[in-house]
Design an enzyme around this catalytic site. Sequence first.
Site, PDB file in Angstrom:
ATOM      1  N   ARG A 266       1.313  39.214 -13.624  1.00 56.79           N
ATOM      2  CA  ARG A 266       0.900  40.605 -13.388  1.00 56.79           C
ATOM      3  C   ARG A 266       1.502  41.499 -14.462  1.00 56.79           C
ATOM      4  O   ARG A 266       2.710  41.484 -14.699  1.00 56.79           O
ATOM      5  CB  ARG A 266       1.350  41.065 -12.007  1.00 56.79           C
ATOM      6  CG  ARG A 266       0.931  42.484 -11.649  1.00 56.79           C
ATOM      7  CD  ARG A 266       1.473  42.878 -10.286  1.00 56.79           C
ATOM      8  NE  ARG A 266       0.895  42.063  -9.227  1.00 56.79           N
ATOM      9  CZ  ARG A 266       1.517  41.779  -8.083  1.00 56.79           C
ATOM     10  NH1 ARG A 266       2.746  42.220  -7.870  1.00 56.79           N
ATOM     11  NH2 ARG A 266       0.934  41.041  -7.167  1.00 56.79           N
TER      12      ARG A 266
ATOM     13  N   ARG B  38       8.182  48.798  -8.592  1.00 57.62           N
ATOM     14  CA  ARG B  38       6.927  48.231  -9.077  1.00 57.62           C
ATOM     15  C   ARG B  38       6.274  49.197 -10.062  1.00 57.62           C
ATOM     16  O   ARG B  38       6.663  50.360 -10.168  1.00 57.62           O
ATOM     17  CB  ARG B  38       5.986  47.947  -7.908  1.00 57.62           C
ATOM     18  CG  ARG B  38       6.534  46.927  -6.924  1.00 57.62           C
ATOM     19  CD  ARG B  38       6.626  45.520  -7.550  1.00 57.62           C
ATOM     20  NE  ARG B  38       7.189  44.546  -6.642  1.00 57.62           N
ATOM     21  CZ  ARG B  38       6.486  43.793  -5.797  1.00 57.62           C
ATOM     22  NH1 ARG B  38       5.175  43.933  -5.734  1.00 57.62           N
ATOM     23  NH2 ARG B  38       7.086  42.911  -5.023  1.00 57.62           N
TER      24      ARG B  38
ATOM     25  N   LYS C 130      10.947  45.634  -2.698  1.00 59.36           N
ATOM     26  CA  LYS C 130      10.188  46.405  -3.682  1.00 59.36           C
ATOM     27  C   LYS C 130      10.173  47.885  -3.318  1.00 59.36           C
ATOM     28  O   LYS C 130      10.339  48.267  -2.143  1.00 59.36           O
ATOM     29  CB  LYS C 130       8.762  45.883  -3.764  1.00 59.36           C
ATOM     30  CG  LYS C 130       7.993  45.947  -2.453  1.00 59.36           C
ATOM     31  CD  LYS C 130       6.662  45.231  -2.573  1.00 59.36           C
ATOM     32  CE  LYS C 130       5.947  45.155  -1.226  1.00 59.36           C
ATOM     33  NZ  LYS C 130       4.706  44.374  -1.294  1.00 59.36           N
TER      34      LYS C 130
ATOM     35  N   LYS D 293       7.805  51.362  -4.302  1.00 54.77           N
ATOM     36  CA  LYS D 293       6.580  51.803  -4.957  1.00 54.77           C
ATOM     37  C   LYS D 293       6.563  53.320  -5.123  1.00 54.77           C
ATOM     38  O   LYS D 293       6.768  54.056  -4.159  1.00 54.77           O
ATOM     39  CB  LYS D 293       5.361  51.348  -4.150  1.00 54.77           C
ATOM     40  CG  LYS D 293       5.212  49.831  -4.088  1.00 54.77           C
ATOM     41  CD  LYS D 293       3.960  49.413  -3.342  1.00 54.77           C
ATOM     42  CE  LYS D 293       3.781  47.904  -3.380  1.00 54.77           C
ATOM     43  NZ  LYS D 293       2.553  47.459  -2.690  1.00 54.77           N
TER      44      LYS D 293
ATOM     45  N   CYS E 246      -3.436  33.029  -3.552  1.00 57.30           N
ATOM     46  CA  CYS E 246      -2.290  33.680  -2.923  1.00 57.30           C
ATOM     47  C   CYS E 246      -1.681  32.789  -1.847  1.00 57.30           C
ATOM     48  O   CYS E 246      -2.377  32.346  -0.917  1.00 57.30           O
ATOM     49  CB  CYS E 246      -2.706  35.014  -2.316  1.00 57.30           C
ATOM     50  SG  CYS E 246      -1.343  35.870  -1.485  1.00 57.30           S
TER      51      CYS E 246
ATOM     52  N   CYS F 271      -4.217  38.660   4.640  1.00 57.28           N
ATOM     53  CA  CYS F 271      -3.020  38.568   5.485  1.00 57.28           C
ATOM     54  C   CYS F 271      -2.624  39.980   5.854  1.00 57.28           C
ATOM     55  O   CYS F 271      -3.233  40.944   5.390  1.00 57.28           O
ATOM     56  CB  CYS F 271      -1.903  37.825   4.748  1.00 57.28           C
ATOM     57  SG  CYS F 271      -1.028  38.837   3.522  1.00 57.28           S
TER      58      CYS F 271
ATOM     59  N   CYS G  85      -1.951  44.482   0.677  1.00 57.01           N
ATOM     60  CA  CYS G  85      -2.157  44.747  -0.751  1.00 57.01           C
ATOM     61  C   CYS G  85      -3.358  45.651  -1.008  1.00 57.01           C
ATOM     62  O   CYS G  85      -3.370  46.401  -1.979  1.00 57.01           O
ATOM     63  CB  CYS G  85      -2.309  43.435  -1.517  1.00 57.01           C
ATOM     64  SG  CYS G  85      -0.786  42.468  -1.603  1.00 57.01           S
TER      65      CYS G  85
END
Length: 564
Positions: free
Chosen positions: A83, A152, A214, A216, A437, A476, A480
Amino acid sequence: MSDRHSDLSQPVETLHDSEQLKARSRYLRGDIAKGLEDSLTGAVPGDDPLLMKFHGIYQQDDRDRRADRRRRHLEPVYQFMVRLRIPGGLLTKQQWWGIDALSRRYAERGIRVTTRQTVQLHGVRKPHLRGLMQGLRKIGLDTIAACGDDSRGVVCGANPFLSRAHRRVAELARTTSDRLIPKTNAYPEIWYQESPGGESNEEPVYGELYLPRKFKVGYAIPPVNDIDVYGQDLGLIAVVDNGRLLGFNVCVGGGMGQLDSREDSYPRLAEEIGFIEADEAPAFSETVMSIQRDFGDRRDRHRARFKYTLDRLGMDWFLKELTSRRGRPLEPARSQRFEHNGDRLGWQRGDDGLWHATLYIESGRVDDALRAQISGLLEQYGGQLRLTTNQNLQLTHLEEHEIQTVHYRLEDLGLAWRLTPDTQAAHTLSCVALPTCGLAMAEAERYTPRLLDLFQRLKGQYGLADLPISLRLTGCPNGCARPYLGEVALTGRAPGLYNLYLGGSFQGGRLARLYAGNVDEARFLELLAPLLESFARDRNDGEHFGDFLIRWRLLDDQPATPTP
């Protein structure tokens, strides 16, 4: 520093295994370099795949082939997802050509534009990782902090070339990204095979434990909430007056991910807490992130996100801590309003007279044919590109006299329809999910075309085909594609089974509710049909589906099915 509930004062040995791994990693080095040289396996052994996330790399395997490989006693088909870090999604056309060439050489599954406004390259084999990383460096890109327990890639909403204020917000987003990325020398040592030297105090902001999870950061520019600012750990909402950027309303504590198996796991909307001057935004972002660094839960990893820190310690406590570190309290938030959380597709003109075209990319998937079409277009036209958080692509910096020629070229390449796609498609997001994934439990990207077709047919039965409804699909519950902010959303539970969420707002400012669990395709359509029928019959002019469901309390009529 206040020591209330801080885990940093505790012995590392008492913290979660991931914290202990970071502590002994020597600032993210681990044995990654050694694992890359191991030719006996396609994987990177041990715990190093966890460290590689900080470098923007996920170790995966082809799940379509997993069972067959297991039966034949063969190693899984290990591959890596890489990524990129692209603050604000801005690229030159030379960088796009570079990504195109590198994806053809090293990535077996093409290019994906993500909901974090960047690019993922899937299907990269271990022997090719260094070559890819060095190739990205040559075109001015990297992958540091695209994953991992750090800040991120910073996202920035709305085309920065529309006005002077938009450009200033984009500059601040890039400055924030550069300020918040890890500074470890492990990255150039491992991937560029350079030796900047030193392993002592390489992370003046992060320290050896980095963040608990993480973090954001996103910048939004009303009236467009394309980044879903209330789903960010830290959201900065631009306040613009007569074309001048005054500053930002600040909101904190958003987060989409959850675990269906834990009652204390949930999505959360960010709360608006005040206003800051524009130039303070990068330093302010570091201050807020440092509070999460110091007080986030480092024992229970599933409760380590900033949203849980705020709920555990309280907003009053946070505001007091923020004031102490900042040296002054926040000013009151200014008035602002969002209209929608999608992209404005088609042509737009900036205040400098230049034009910009936004092209729809289904699920962000740029396959071989589309990759060739886009690169072919750029050989003749366009100066820069921009990726959006809704997985689309913008061509920027076009003179007015170029528009007709560019449109003809788009038609020749079969791309013109992407300027004005089906209305519903333009308001639909999905994640990659299977087969790459490792967290996916159900299909998402590969199921999206069929789901869109079924959803549009159902809407058409009630005369709603041309009315957009924000639709989100993930493999899931991790979020995302930001499902919990959609008016209609499906999150994967098992192959062919999803949890159905309803009632988010078209503007992105309200969470959807769990309406039914473990629904298959037929049940999904059966549940939606009467709601859409009522909506078509009783809605007010201009009313969106999610708002209608809340106004009529229709979500109270169907108790959510328990999800084991």
